[in-house]
Design a protein around this motif. Structure first.
Motif, PDB file in Angstrom:
ATOM      1  N   ALA A   5      -8.188 -57.419 -14.115  1.00 13.95           N
ATOM      2  CA  ALA A   5      -7.666 -58.139 -12.947  1.00 13.95           C
ATOM      3  C   ALA A   5      -8.814 -58.548 -12.032  1.00 13.95           C
ATOM      4  CB  ALA A   5      -6.662 -57.270 -12.197  1.00 13.95           C
ATOM      5  N   GLU A   6      -9.741 -57.637 -11.809  1.00 16.10           N
ATOM      6  CA  GLU A   6     -10.894 -57.941 -10.953  1.00 16.10           C
ATOM      7  C   GLU A   6     -11.797 -58.992 -11.586  1.00 16.10           C
ATOM      8  OE1 GLU A   6     -11.606 -57.143  -7.756  1.00 16.10           O
ATOM      9  OE2 GLU A   6      -9.543 -56.437  -7.849  1.00 16.10           O
ATOM     10  N   THR A   7     -11.951 -58.953 -12.897  1.00 17.33           N
ATOM     11  CA  THR A   7     -12.746 -59.959 -13.594  1.00 17.33           C
ATOM     12  C   THR A   7     -12.111 -61.338 -13.419  1.00 17.33           C
ATOM     13  OG1 THR A   7     -13.535 -58.346 -15.203  1.00 17.33           O
ATOM     14  CG2 THR A   7     -13.636 -60.665 -15.859  1.00 17.33           C
ATOM     15  N   LEU A   8     -10.791 -61.398 -13.481  1.00 18.48           N
ATOM     16  CA  LEU A   8     -10.097 -62.668 -13.272  1.00 18.48           C
ATOM     17  C   LEU A   8     -10.406 -63.210 -11.884  1.00 18.48           C
ATOM     18  CD1 LEU A   8      -6.532 -63.534 -14.344  1.00 18.48           C
ATOM     19  CD2 LEU A   8      -7.312 -64.138 -12.087  1.00 18.48           C
ATOM     20  N   LEU A   9     -10.300 -62.359 -10.860  1.00 23.35           N
ATOM     21  CA  LEU A   9     -10.597 -62.805  -9.493  1.00 23.35           C
ATOM     22  C   LEU A   9     -12.056 -63.198  -9.334  1.00 23.35           C
ATOM     23  CD1 LEU A   9      -8.627 -60.450  -7.077  1.00 23.35           C
ATOM     24  CD2 LEU A   9      -8.002 -62.709  -7.934  1.00 23.35           C
ATOM     25  N   ALA A  10     -12.938 -62.423  -9.929  1.00 24.27           N
ATOM     26  CA  ALA A  10     -14.378 -62.717  -9.804  1.00 24.27           C
ATOM     27  C   ALA A  10     -14.726 -64.057 -10.432  1.00 24.27           C
ATOM     28  CB  ALA A  10     -15.194 -61.601 -10.443  1.00 24.27           C
ATOM     29  N   GLY A  11     -13.961 -64.468 -11.439  1.00 27.53           N
ATOM     30  CA  GLY A  11     -14.214 -65.738 -12.097  1.00 27.53           C
ATOM     31  C   GLY A  11     -13.775 -66.946 -11.283  1.00 27.53           C
ATOM     32  N   LEU A  12     -13.058 -66.701 -10.201  1.00 27.13           N
ATOM     33  CA  LEU A  12     -12.608 -67.791  -9.329  1.00 27.13           C
ATOM     34  C   LEU A  12     -13.607 -67.931  -8.195  1.00 27.13           C
ATOM     35  CD1 LEU A  12      -8.833 -66.811  -9.122  1.00 27.13           C
ATOM     36  CD2 LEU A  12      -9.925 -68.397 -10.708  1.00 27.13           C
ATOM     37  N   GLU A  13     -14.441 -68.936  -8.267  1.00 27.96           N
ATOM     38  CA  GLU A  13     -15.501 -69.098  -7.282  1.00 27.96           C
ATOM     39  C   GLU A  13     -15.177 -70.142  -6.228  1.00 27.96           C
ATOM     40  OE1 GLU A  13     -19.289 -68.429  -8.185  1.00 27.96           O
ATOM     41  OE2 GLU A  13     -18.768 -66.940  -9.681  1.00 27.96           O
ATOM     42  N   ASP A  14     -14.413 -71.138  -6.619  1.00 31.60           N
ATOM     43  CA  ASP A  14     -14.059 -72.229  -5.723  1.00 31.60           C
ATOM     44  C   ASP A  14     -12.897 -71.778  -4.828  1.00 31.60           C
ATOM     45  OD1 ASP A  14     -13.884 -74.856  -4.665  1.00 31.60           O
ATOM     46  OD2 ASP A  14     -12.355 -75.361  -6.152  1.00 31.60           O
ATOM     47  N   THR A  15     -13.030 -72.000  -3.535  1.00 37.92           N
ATOM     48  CA  THR A  15     -11.955 -71.579  -2.623  1.00 37.92           C
ATOM     49  C   THR A  15     -10.643 -72.275  -2.964  1.00 37.92           C
ATOM     50  OG1 THR A  15     -12.649 -73.205  -0.965  1.00 37.92           O
ATOM     51  CG2 THR A  15     -13.483 -70.957  -0.715  1.00 37.92           C
ATOM     52  N   ARG A  16     -10.714 -73.472  -3.471  1.00 36.31           N
ATOM     53  CA  ARG A  16      -9.494 -74.187  -3.865  1.00 36.31           C
ATOM     54  C   ARG A  16      -8.747 -73.427  -4.958  1.00 36.31           C
ATOM     55  NH1 ARG A  16      -8.584 -78.576  -7.616  1.00 36.31           N
ATOM     56  NH2 ARG A  16      -6.873 -79.868  -6.892  1.00 36.31           N
ATOM     57  N   GLU A  17      -9.468 -72.928  -5.959  1.00 37.38           N
ATOM     58  CA  GLU A  17      -8.847 -72.136  -7.023  1.00 37.38           C
ATOM     59  C   GLU A  17      -8.179 -70.885  -6.449  1.00 37.38           C
ATOM     60  OE1 GLU A  17     -11.466 -72.495 -10.991  1.00 37.38           O
ATOM     61  OE2 GLU A  17     -12.517 -71.584  -9.298  1.00 37.38           O
ATOM     62  N   LEU A  18      -8.885 -70.225  -5.554  1.00 37.63           N
ATOM     63  CA  LEU A  18      -8.353 -69.005  -4.938  1.00 37.63           C
ATOM     64  C   LEU A  18      -7.073 -69.299  -4.151  1.00 37.63           C
ATOM     65  CD1 LEU A  18     -11.800 -67.642  -3.803  1.00 37.63           C
ATOM     66  CD2 LEU A  18     -10.302 -66.517  -5.460  1.00 37.63           C
ATOM     67  N   VAL A  19      -7.075 -70.402  -3.437  1.00 36.69           N
ATOM     68  CA  VAL A  19      -5.912 -70.752  -2.622  1.00 36.69           C
ATOM     69  C   VAL A  19      -4.710 -71.079  -3.503  1.00 36.69           C
ATOM     70  CG1 VAL A  19      -5.009 -72.461  -0.992  1.00 36.69           C
ATOM     71  CG2 VAL A  19      -7.237 -71.401  -0.595  1.00 36.69           C
ATOM     72  N   TYR A  20      -4.914 -71.730  -4.637  1.00 40.58           N
ATOM     73  CA  TYR A  20      -3.791 -72.020  -5.532  1.00 40.58           C
ATOM     74  C   TYR A  20      -3.197 -70.742  -6.117  1.00 40.58           C
ATOM     75  CZ  TYR A  20      -3.867 -77.093  -5.452  1.00 40.58           C
ATOM     76  OH  TYR A  20      -3.754 -78.412  -5.066  1.00 40.58           O
ATOM     77  N   VAL A  21      -4.023 -69.766  -6.436  1.00 41.35           N
ATOM     78  CA  VAL A  21      -3.502 -68.479  -6.908  1.00 41.35           C
ATOM     79  C   VAL A  21      -2.710 -67.818  -5.780  1.00 41.35           C
ATOM     80  CG1 VAL A  21      -4.108 -66.172  -7.740  1.00 41.35           C
ATOM     81  CG2 VAL A  21      -5.320 -68.173  -8.626  1.00 41.35           C
ATOM     82  N   GLY A  22      -3.253 -67.872  -4.578  1.00 40.82           N
ATOM     83  CA  GLY A  22      -2.550 -67.306  -3.429  1.00 40.82           C
ATOM     84  C   GLY A  22      -1.230 -67.991  -3.149  1.00 40.82           C
ATOM     85  N   ALA A  23      -1.189 -69.300  -3.347  1.00 39.41           N
ATOM     86  CA  ALA A  23       0.069 -70.030  -3.153  1.00 39.41           C
ATOM     87  C   ALA A  23       1.119 -69.545  -4.149  1.00 39.41           C
ATOM     88  CB  ALA A  23      -0.171 -71.525  -3.305  1.00 39.41           C
ATOM     89  N   ALA A  24       0.692 -69.250  -5.361  1.00 46.17           N
ATOM     90  CA  ALA A  24       1.633 -68.723  -6.357  1.00 46.17           C
ATOM     91  C   ALA A  24       2.143 -67.348  -5.939  1.00 46.17           C
ATOM     92  CB  ALA A  24       0.962 -68.657  -7.726  1.00 46.17           C
ATOM     93  N   PHE A  25       1.252 -66.490  -5.442  1.00 48.27           N
ATOM     94  CA  PHE A  25       1.695 -65.182  -4.957  1.00 48.27           C
ATOM     95  C   PHE A  25       2.678 -65.346  -3.797  1.00 48.27           C
ATOM     96  CE2 PHE A  25      -2.496 -63.111  -6.451  1.00 48.27           C
ATOM     97  CZ  PHE A  25      -1.914 -62.680  -7.639  1.00 48.27           C
ATOM     98  N   THR A  26       2.387 -66.272  -2.904  1.00 49.06           N
ATOM     99  CA  THR A  26       3.271 -66.515  -1.758  1.00 49.06           C
ATOM    100  C   THR A  26       4.643 -66.973  -2.234  1.00 49.06           C
ATOM    101  OG1 THR A  26       1.403 -67.027  -0.325  1.00 49.06           O
ATOM    102  CG2 THR A  26       3.558 -67.837   0.375  1.00 49.06           C
TER     103      THR A  26
END
Length: 122
Positions: A33-54
């Motif tokens: 799980a941490e490796t998956l997050l670490a592989g997301l470097e672009d803030t846009r990618e991170l925000v899209y994952v967060g939108a899915a969690f939301t």
């Protein structure tokens, strides 16, 4: 500017990554799980994952009894504040994602407990 098709693709990829992260955590594979997050470097990618969690949290929260739903809604507002404070900080957004994922897991447990309780009340 992002083209609509690109945004749809990014949203779908974010949703897939969110599900992957939750699957890893549920299976006890926190390193993956941490490796998956670490592989997301672009803030846009991170925000899209967060939108899915939301989206997952809000849809599950709507199934809860009134008081629990209100508490879940308040926690969503607080998570939004964490996101906003870390808007330009990838590591801060990763922390937000961890918290958002845990909220989804908590809401799933609460929803299941509410279903069991309401099922046994009738």
């Amino acid at each position: 500017m992002t083209e609509p098709a690109d945004a749809v693709d990014a949203a779908a990829l974010g949703a897939r990554r969110a599900r992957e992260y939750l699957d890893h955590v549920a299976a006890g594979r926190t390193a993956e799980a941490e490796t998956l997050l670490a592989g997301l470097e672009d803030t846009r990618e991170l925000v899209y994952v967060g939108a899915a969690f939301t989206a997952l949290a809000r849809s599950t929260g709507r199934t809860l009894p009134t008081a629990m739903r209100a508490q879940a809604s308040t926690r969503q507002v607080l998570l939004g504040q964490v996101r906003d404070r870390n808007r330009r900080d990838a590591e801060g957004l990763r922390s937000w994602l961890r918290e958002a994922a845990e909220e989804v897991r908590t809401l799933h447990r609460l929803a299941e407990a509410a279903r069991r309780r309401l099922g046994s009340a009738g």
